[in-house]
Design an enzyme around this catalytic site. Structure first.
Site, PDB file in Angstrom:
ATOM      1  N   LYS A   1      21.215  66.639  51.559  1.00 28.10           N
ATOM      2  CA  LYS A   1      20.740  67.764  50.766  1.00 28.10           C
ATOM      3  C   LYS A   1      19.212  67.903  50.885  1.00 28.10           C
ATOM      4  O   LYS A   1      18.706  68.084  51.979  1.00 28.10           O
ATOM      5  CB  LYS A   1      21.230  67.591  49.332  1.00 28.10           C
ATOM      6  CG  LYS A   1      22.730  67.283  49.241  1.00 28.10           C
ATOM      7  CD  LYS A   1      23.564  68.392  49.807  1.00 28.10           C
ATOM      8  CE  LYS A   1      25.061  68.220  49.800  1.00 28.10           C
ATOM      9  NZ  LYS A   1      25.677  66.937  49.897  1.00 28.10           N
TER      10      LYS A   1
ATOM     11  N   ARG B   1      24.868  47.783  63.672  1.00 23.21           N
ATOM     12  CA  ARG B   1      25.503  47.973  62.353  1.00 23.21           C
ATOM     13  C   ARG B   1      24.717  47.210  61.290  1.00 23.21           C
ATOM     14  O   ARG B   1      24.516  47.679  60.181  1.00 23.21           O
ATOM     15  CB  ARG B   1      26.973  47.504  62.394  1.00 23.21           C
ATOM     16  CG  ARG B   1      27.600  47.409  61.019  1.00 23.21           C
ATOM     17  CD  ARG B   1      29.129  47.416  60.999  1.00 23.21           C
ATOM     18  NE  ARG B   1      29.745  46.659  62.057  1.00 23.21           N
ATOM     19  CZ  ARG B   1      29.800  45.317  62.125  1.00 23.21           C
ATOM     20  NH1 ARG B   1      29.270  44.584  61.158  1.00 23.21           N
ATOM     21  NH2 ARG B   1      30.377  44.711  63.136  1.00 23.21           N
TER      22      ARG B   1
ATOM     23  N   TYR C   1      29.793  65.760  41.024  1.00 22.60           N
ATOM     24  CA  TYR C   1      30.260  66.335  42.299  1.00 22.60           C
ATOM     25  C   TYR C   1      31.766  66.060  42.464  1.00 22.60           C
ATOM     26  O   TYR C   1      32.233  64.946  42.187  1.00 22.60           O
ATOM     27  CB  TYR C   1      29.449  65.723  43.453  1.00 22.60           C
ATOM     28  CG  TYR C   1      30.016  66.040  44.810  1.00 22.60           C
ATOM     29  CD1 TYR C   1      30.292  67.360  45.177  1.00 22.60           C
ATOM     30  CD2 TYR C   1      30.315  65.035  45.722  1.00 22.60           C
ATOM     31  CE1 TYR C   1      30.841  67.658  46.416  1.00 22.60           C
ATOM     32  CE2 TYR C   1      30.852  65.326  46.967  1.00 22.60           C
ATOM     33  CZ  TYR C   1      31.119  66.642  47.297  1.00 22.60           C
ATOM     34  OH  TYR C   1      31.671  66.930  48.512  1.00 22.60           O
TER      35      TYR C   1
ATOM     36  N   ASP D   1      22.704  59.330  40.341  1.00 23.86           N
ATOM     37  CA  ASP D   1      22.790  60.121  41.572  1.00 23.86           C
ATOM     38  C   ASP D   1      21.650  61.140  41.504  1.00 23.86           C
ATOM     39  O   ASP D   1      21.698  62.093  40.724  1.00 23.86           O
ATOM     40  CB  ASP D   1      24.160  60.802  41.648  1.00 23.86           C
ATOM     41  CG  ASP D   1      24.352  61.570  42.953  1.00 23.86           C
ATOM     42  OD1 ASP D   1      23.347  62.070  43.503  1.00 23.86           O
ATOM     43  OD2 ASP D   1      25.506  61.696  43.402  1.00 23.86           O
TER      44      ASP D   1
HETATM   45  O1  P1T Z   1      28.337  65.123  51.262  1.00 21.85           O
HETATM   46  P1  P1T Z   1      27.772  63.732  51.140  1.00 21.85           P
HETATM   47  O2  P1T Z   1      26.517  63.495  51.906  1.00 21.85           O
HETATM   48  O3  P1T Z   1      28.802  62.674  51.358  1.00 21.85           O
HETATM   49  O4  P1T Z   1      27.284  63.587  49.611  1.00 21.85           O
HETATM   50  C1  P1T Z   1      28.156  63.577  48.524  1.00 21.85           C
HETATM   51  C2  P1T Z   1      27.445  64.033  47.271  1.00 21.85           C
HETATM   52  C3  P1T Z   1      27.008  63.080  46.376  1.00 21.85           C
HETATM   53  N1  P1T Z   1      26.368  63.417  45.237  1.00 21.85           N
HETATM   54  C4  P1T Z   1      26.121  64.709  44.941  1.00 21.85           C
HETATM   55  C5  P1T Z   1      25.418  65.030  43.665  1.00 21.85           C
HETATM   56  C6  P1T Z   1      26.524  65.719  45.804  1.00 21.85           C
HETATM   57  O5  P1T Z   1      26.255  66.993  45.471  1.00 21.85           O
HETATM   58  C7  P1T Z   1      27.205  65.381  47.001  1.00 21.85           C
HETATM   59  C8  P1T Z   1      27.688  66.424  47.981  1.00 21.85           C
HETATM   60  N2  P1T Z   1      27.741  67.705  47.434  1.00 21.85           N
HETATM   61  C9  P1T Z   1      28.140  68.837  48.123  1.00 21.85           C
HETATM   62  C10 P1T Z   1      28.538  68.824  49.407  1.00 21.85           C
HETATM   63  C11 P1T Z   1      28.101  70.088  47.341  1.00 21.85           C
HETATM   64  O6  P1T Z   1      28.138  71.188  47.936  1.00 21.85           O
HETATM   65  O7  P1T Z   1      27.993  70.003  46.112  1.00 21.85           O
END
Ligand code: P1T
Length: 379
Positions: A197, A46, A98, A172
């Site tokens: 992503k 961790r 988001y 972000d």
């Molecule tokens: O899904 P995760 O890895 O927890 O990420 C969250 C997140 C954070 N910031 C942005 C700009 C994002 O687009 C996302 C996740 N977005 C999607 C799952 C979506 O389809 O827009």
């Protein structure tokens, strides 16, 4: 080194014990100690793991940061940044983020006494007007999710820091990735990613990351990473490291394909409005052209037939898969109002049911255009 080379090599030396060129997946929860506190840099997974350390170092170099931390998801990374705040602190955020980010702000941290307000960060007067004496963070997405607004990072950072040097500008960078721009070099203080992503790039892993050159802030974030433990496993770190190696070529093609698809949509008689930073009709096209290497792989659009036509279209595409997420090699289509941004309903960030969002993948652009053409023809 250039980012193309860093993406392949940064943080990844051949394995000292075997010479393995690829970073090994250190699938272990603990590390042996010769005596109490006598070890080779790792005690418990961790706290730290060599596969994760390679990913953290690689992503830090890609963002031009002194420090990097990896998390189990993008939301876990965002959650860790919010834990830096105290009750009474204010966050000035973009009025388009988001849905999961808004949900965490609004449904969780507001009840802990944090204050969030949402402004049009593409309007610098709105940024000035939105800052308060208790503002600790300015929270930027650019391009924003899902309306693809482009925020001038350098201008917003200058306004925030002039007003109060203690304000931390958080970007972000999920949609742009460090290949399209590096927010820290533009004046931001902290970068956060969903590595799920474009960084992972193959829709096979969920992950998150933070980069900063502020050592005091990094120490607090690292404490929280270990204290709360929302860390990615070594296999997930390996998958992101492997995806990163092709980041540059993938982002080039995502941008090329998306521009072609956006132009096709803009010319189509059934389409009402296309939002893509690469089109000169986009309100921040000039900022995007200056700030970004290309205009990215995301497009949002509406149809003349409105919400009903949108629902039919997303079910009619064959190559574009109807699914949440983005940034993978395969093209995806979705309706944010009913999927990724459901949490914004009834808020100032609410997304209309007519908005369609696509993540343009790496298939041949002609096949993508033909798929959208047949789906539009079936309306
Ligand atoms: O899904 P995760 O890895 O927890 O990420 C969250 C997140 C954070 N910031 C942005 C700009 C994002 O687009 C996302 C996740 N977005 C999607 C799952 C979506 O389809 O827009």
């Amino acid at each position: 080194m250039h980012i193309e080379s860093l993406a392949i090599h940064a943080g990844q030396k051949p394995d000292p014990t075997t010479g393995a060129v690829m970073t090994p997946i250190y699938q272990t929860s603990t590390f042996v100690q010769a005596g109490v506190g006598e070890h080779q840099g790792y005690e418990y997974a961790r706290t730290g793991n060599p596969t994760r350390a390679a990913l953290e170092a690689c992503l830090a170099e890609l963002e031009g940061a002194a420090h990097g931390l990896a998390f189990a998801s993008g939301m876990a990374a965002i959650d860790t940044i919010l834990k830096l705040l105290d009750p009474g602190d204010h966050v000035l955020a973009s009025n388009d983020v988001y849905g999961g980010t808004f949900r965490l702000f609004d449904k969780q941290y507001r009840k802990y006494g944090l204050d969030f307000s949402y402004a049009e960060l593409t309007d610098l007067d709105a940024v000035r007007a939105g800052l308060r004496p208790n503002t600790r963070f300015v929270w930027i997405e650019t391009p924003t999710n899902p309306r693809l607004k482009v925020v001038d990072i350098a201008a917003v950072a200058e306004i925030a820091h002039t007003q109060n040097p203690e304000i931390r500008v958080v970007v972000d960078n999920t949609f742009a990735t460090p290949y399209l721009h590096q927010p820290l070099t533009l004046g931001a203080d902290v970068v956060v990613h969903s590595t799920t992503k474009y960084l992972g790039g193959h829709s096979d892993v969920v992950g998150g990351a933070i980069q900063t050159s502020d050592t005091a802030l990094f120490e607090k974030l690292k404490f929280l990473q270990n204290a709360a433990g929302a860390v990615p496993g070594p296999m997930d770190c390996f998958l992101v490291l492997r995806g990163l190696k092709t980041l540059a070529v993938r982002m080039d093609r995502h941008g090329e394909n998306a521009l072609a698809v956006a132009q096709f949509l803009a010319d189509h008689p059934g389409v009402a409005d296309v939002i893509y930073p690469g089109l000169d009709t986009h309100p921040q096209h000039a900022v995007a052209a200056r700030q970004m290497r290309n205009f990215g792989g995301m497009i949002s659009f509406t149809l003349k037939g409105g919400a009903e036509a949108a629902r039919k279209l997303v079910a009619a595409t064959r190559l574009f898969a109807l699914a949440e997420s983005l940034g993978g090699v395969e093209s995806l289509i979705e309706l944010p109002a009913g999927m990724t941004h459901g949490s914004t309903k009834g808020s100032p960030l609410e997304v209309g049911p007519e908005l369609i969002r696509i993540s343009v993948g790496l298939e041949h652009k002609q096949d993508l255009i033909e798929d959208l053409a047949q789906a539009l023809a079936s309306q």
